[in-house]
Design an enzyme around this catalytic site. Structure first.
Site, PDB file in Angstrom:
ATOM      1  N   ASP A 188      47.965  55.239  45.226  1.00  0.00           N
ATOM      2  CA  ASP A 188      49.025  54.836  46.419  1.00  0.00           C
ATOM      3  C   ASP A 188      48.173  54.342  47.382  1.00  0.00           C
ATOM      4  OD1 ASP A 188      51.022  56.159  44.965  1.00  0.00           O
ATOM      5  OD2 ASP A 188      51.314  57.832  46.427  1.00  0.00           O
ATOM      6  N   ASP A 228      64.007  57.588  43.238  1.00  0.00           N
ATOM      7  CA  ASP A 228      63.528  58.516  44.082  1.00  0.00           C
ATOM      8  C   ASP A 228      64.390  59.095  44.494  1.00  0.00           C
ATOM      9  OD1 ASP A 228      60.939  57.079  43.507  1.00  0.00           O
ATOM     10  OD2 ASP A 228      61.327  55.828  45.152  1.00  0.00           O
TER      11      ASP A 228
END
Length: 239
Positions: free
Chosen positions: A8, A129
């Site tokens: 990330d 998500d």
């Protein structure tokens, strides 16, 4: 089942967030390409990259570290975060990315997902998500009334390569993945489903694999913290 080590990217560094909160970031490596290379050397077959700044900005922000990773590593990589138009999709695929992940636009502009999946077969994934089953967009900052399973089903005939399902409340918290919800989603669609969020032990990986319906798993913090040994995990999944 494929294990995808996660990198990330925030402000050019490899970080992990807790529950997607940008203010709760831990920096694990200020050289993301070196981090990616260490995963490759440990035997990974894919890399999962996220441009966190890009997810909020709506356009790529961490392009330089992503390009450095693509240059350094010979395994395929998928990228999500800030990819919201055909030009950006095409640009990333031209730079050597194996797969783009479309999240926010899957809710806001599903036709773009269909167009992209048709133009680039096998190279477009949908990132779903969810918080308590409802889809969140724009770097998880905006909660919608769209249910994760309904969104997944809406792309059943679109030709997308995979669905990456993240349970936001499990992400970065090292509390284990939401195996039941992920398996239920995988059973509801014919599209391959990759689990993300909370994968923090070899036991988690084995439980996801043993559902028989989950195609892959993404892990980040557990690999950085040493809770999962990547080489041992790869061996277990192959065995």
């Amino acid at each position: 089942m494929i294990l995808y080590p996660a990198i990330d990217l925030k402000d050019g560094q490899a970080v992990r967030l807790v529950h997607g909160d940008m203010d709760r970031a831990t920096v694990f490596n200020d050289d993301p390409a070196a981090q990616a290379l260490s995963f490759v050397e440990a035997g990974c077959e894919w890399l999962h990259l996220v441009d966190l700044n890009g997810a909020f900005a709506g356009s790529p922000v961490n392009a330089a570290p992503v390009e450095a990773i693509l240059k350094a590593c010979k395994v395929p990589a998928q990228l999500g975060g800030g990819i919201r138009d055909m030009a950006t999709i095409e640009s990333w695929l031209d730079k050597g990315l194996a797969r783009v992940i479309l999240g926010t636009v899957a809710v806001e502009d599903p036709d773009l997902v269909r167009e992209a999946a048709k133009a680039f077969p096998g190279q477009v994934a949908v990132g779903i998500d969810a918080r308590n089953g409802r889809v969140a967009t724009k770097g998880w900052a905006t909660e919608t009334d769209v249910m994760a399973t309904d969104l997944a089903k809406s792309f059943e005939d679109a030709g997308v390569a995979a669905i990456i399902y993240t349970d936001i409340m499990r992400d970065g918290a090292m509390g284990g993945p939401n195996i039941e919800a992920t398996a239920d989603l995988a059973r509801a669609v014919s599209i391959p489903v990759i689990a993300s969020g909370g994968v923090s032990s070899l036991e988690d990986l084995s439980a996801l694999r043993d559902t028989g319906v989950i195609e892959g798993a993404i892990s980040g913090r557990a690999l950085y913290d040493g809770a999962i040994d990547l080489a041992a995990a790869m061996q277990m999944l192959k065995g």
